[in-house]
Design a protein around this motif. Sequence first.
Motif, PDB file in Angstrom:
ATOM      1  N   ALA A  41     -21.793 -12.171  -7.970  1.00 31.53           N
ATOM      2  CA  ALA A  41     -22.227 -12.625  -9.294  1.00 31.53           C
ATOM      3  C   ALA A  41     -21.539 -13.925  -9.687  1.00 31.53           C
ATOM      4  CB  ALA A  41     -21.948 -11.539 -10.333  1.00 31.53           C
ATOM      5  N   ILE A  42     -20.247 -14.020  -9.453  1.00 30.93           N
ATOM      6  CA  ILE A  42     -19.505 -15.251  -9.784  1.00 30.93           C
ATOM      7  C   ILE A  42     -19.987 -16.407  -8.921  1.00 30.93           C
ATOM      8  CG2 ILE A  42     -17.209 -16.314  -9.669  1.00 30.93           C
ATOM      9  CD1 ILE A  42     -16.079 -13.580 -10.538  1.00 30.93           C
ATOM     10  N   ALA A  43     -20.235 -16.140  -7.645  1.00 30.96           N
ATOM     11  CA  ALA A  43     -20.725 -17.197  -6.757  1.00 30.96           C
ATOM     12  C   ALA A  43     -22.089 -17.712  -7.214  1.00 30.96           C
ATOM     13  CB  ALA A  43     -20.803 -16.688  -5.326  1.00 30.96           C
ATOM     14  N   LEU A  44     -22.956 -16.811  -7.680  1.00 32.26           N
ATOM     15  CA  LEU A  44     -24.265 -17.247  -8.160  1.00 32.26           C
ATOM     16  C   LEU A  44     -24.166 -18.027  -9.468  1.00 32.26           C
ATOM     17  CD1 LEU A  44     -26.553 -14.214  -7.331  1.00 32.26           C
ATOM     18  CD2 LEU A  44     -26.547 -16.474  -6.289  1.00 32.26           C
ATOM     19  N   ILE A  45     -23.193 -17.688 -10.302  1.00 31.80           N
ATOM     20  CA  ILE A  45     -23.010 -18.432 -11.556  1.00 31.80           C
ATOM     21  C   ILE A  45     -22.458 -19.824 -11.264  1.00 31.80           C
ATOM     22  CG2 ILE A  45     -21.637 -18.520 -13.684  1.00 31.80           C
ATOM     23  CD1 ILE A  45     -21.924 -15.437 -13.772  1.00 31.80           C
ATOM     24  N   LEU A  46     -21.477 -19.901 -10.368  1.00 34.72           N
ATOM     25  CA  LEU A  46     -20.847 -21.190 -10.067  1.00 34.72           C
ATOM     26  C   LEU A  46     -21.720 -22.066  -9.166  1.00 34.72           C
ATOM     27  CD1 LEU A  46     -17.152 -20.106  -9.460  1.00 34.72           C
ATOM     28  CD2 LEU A  46     -18.109 -21.212 -11.484  1.00 34.72           C
ATOM     29  N   PHE A  47     -22.421 -21.467  -8.222  1.00 36.40           N
ATOM     30  CA  PHE A  47     -23.220 -22.221  -7.260  1.00 36.40           C
ATOM     31  C   PHE A  47     -24.642 -21.639  -7.196  1.00 36.40           C
ATOM     32  CE2 PHE A  47     -18.824 -21.928  -5.641  1.00 36.40           C
ATOM     33  CZ  PHE A  47     -18.446 -23.253  -5.784  1.00 36.40           C
ATOM     34  N   PRO A  48     -25.486 -21.932  -8.160  1.00 37.65           N
ATOM     35  CA  PRO A  48     -26.831 -21.354  -8.143  1.00 37.65           C
ATOM     36  C   PRO A  48     -27.673 -21.828  -6.949  1.00 37.65           C
ATOM     37  CG  PRO A  48     -26.568 -22.864  -9.995  1.00 37.65           C
ATOM     38  CD  PRO A  48     -25.248 -22.754  -9.329  1.00 37.65           C
ATOM     39  N   GLN A  49     -27.338 -22.970  -6.382  1.00 33.10           N
ATOM     40  CA  GLN A  49     -28.092 -23.459  -5.236  1.00 33.10           C
ATOM     41  C   GLN A  49     -27.801 -22.627  -3.978  1.00 33.10           C
ATOM     42  OE1 GLN A  49     -25.667 -25.099  -6.782  1.00 33.10           O
ATOM     43  NE2 GLN A  49     -24.251 -25.973  -5.297  1.00 33.10           N
ATOM     44  N   ALA A  50     -26.774 -21.786  -4.028  1.00 33.87           N
ATOM     45  CA  ALA A  50     -26.418 -20.945  -2.871  1.00 33.87           C
ATOM     46  C   ALA A  50     -27.148 -19.606  -2.885  1.00 33.87           C
ATOM     47  CB  ALA A  50     -24.910 -20.717  -2.855  1.00 33.87           C
ATOM     48  N   LEU A  51     -28.121 -19.449  -3.769  1.00 32.83           N
ATOM     49  CA  LEU A  51     -28.850 -18.186  -3.863  1.00 32.83           C
ATOM     50  C   LEU A  51     -29.494 -17.814  -2.530  1.00 32.83           C
ATOM     51  CD1 LEU A  51     -30.136 -15.850  -5.469  1.00 32.83           C
ATOM     52  CD2 LEU A  51     -32.021 -17.386  -5.961  1.00 32.83           C
ATOM     53  N   TRP A  52     -30.120 -18.769  -1.869  1.00 34.59           N
ATOM     54  CA  TRP A  52     -30.795 -18.473  -0.612  1.00 34.59           C
ATOM     55  C   TRP A  52     -29.791 -18.146   0.491  1.00 34.59           C
ATOM     56  CZ3 TRP A  52     -35.347 -17.105  -1.474  1.00 34.59           C
ATOM     57  CH2 TRP A  52     -36.109 -17.710  -2.466  1.00 34.59           C
ATOM     58  N   LEU A  53     -28.642 -18.778   0.478  1.00 35.19           N
ATOM     59  CA  LEU A  53     -27.624 -18.484   1.464  1.00 35.19           C
ATOM     60  C   LEU A  53     -27.078 -17.064   1.287  1.00 35.19           C
ATOM     61  CD1 LEU A  53     -25.816 -19.581   3.771  1.00 35.19           C
ATOM     62  CD2 LEU A  53     -24.180 -20.236   2.002  1.00 35.19           C
ATOM     63  N   ILE A  54     -26.802 -16.695   0.046  1.00 39.14           N
ATOM     64  CA  ILE A  54     -26.313 -15.338  -0.234  1.00 39.14           C
ATOM     65  C   ILE A  54     -27.399 -14.309   0.069  1.00 39.14           C
ATOM     66  CG2 ILE A  54     -25.512 -13.803  -2.058  1.00 39.14           C
ATOM     67  CD1 ILE A  54     -24.094 -16.236  -3.292  1.00 39.14           C
ATOM     68  N   ALA A  55     -28.630 -14.600  -0.292  1.00 41.41           N
ATOM     69  CA  ALA A  55     -29.724 -13.661  -0.030  1.00 41.41           C
ATOM     70  C   ALA A  55     -29.933 -13.486   1.475  1.00 41.41           C
ATOM     71  CB  ALA A  55     -30.996 -14.166  -0.695  1.00 41.41           C
ATOM     72  N   TYR A  56     -29.728 -14.554   2.237  1.00 39.21           N
ATOM     73  CA  TYR A  56     -29.897 -14.459   3.683  1.00 39.21           C
ATOM     74  C   TYR A  56     -28.856 -13.530   4.306  1.00 39.21           C
ATOM     75  CZ  TYR A  56     -29.948 -15.871   8.578  1.00 39.21           C
ATOM     76  OH  TYR A  56     -30.013 -15.870   9.931  1.00 39.21           O
ATOM     77  N   HIS A  57     -27.640 -13.553   3.789  1.00 33.83           N
ATOM     78  CA  HIS A  57     -26.552 -12.756   4.359  1.00 33.83           C
ATOM     79  C   HIS A  57     -26.552 -11.324   3.858  1.00 33.83           C
ATOM     80  CE1 HIS A  57     -24.614 -15.728   6.782  1.00 33.83           C
ATOM     81  NE2 HIS A  57     -24.756 -16.611   5.822  1.00 33.83           N
ATOM     82  N   MET A  58     -27.369 -10.991   2.903  1.00 37.22           N
ATOM     83  CA  MET A  58     -27.444  -9.599   2.441  1.00 37.22           C
ATOM     84  C   MET A  58     -28.471  -8.942   3.260  1.00 37.22           C
ATOM     85  SD  MET A  58     -27.074  -9.711  -1.585  1.00 37.22           S
ATOM     86  CE  MET A  58     -25.474  -9.605  -2.284  1.00 37.22           C
TER      87      MET A  58
END
Length: 75
Positions: free
Chosen positions: A58-75
């Motif tokens: 959640a903190i990573a998505l708030i601080l770096f919204p452009q990383a949504l696809w990277l986080i979604a890929y690793h889940m």
Amino acid sequence: MTDEERLAELLRRAVPPVSFDALDDARAPHDLWPRVARCLQPSPRWSPLDLALAAVVAIALILFPQALWLIAYHM
């Protein structure tokens, strides 16, 4: 006496013969399956590790919204 005969004799002395009458008397005093089934049921609680990982995402998505696809890929 060969090694095989000696081993067979040691096994005969260590393991008593099994009689089928003894199996009827050796039953468990109560049913063990409910205890096993209770242990196999998943716990509905969240562990501290689950909460920490959710907070980090959640903190990573708030601080770096452009990383949504990277986080979604690793889940």
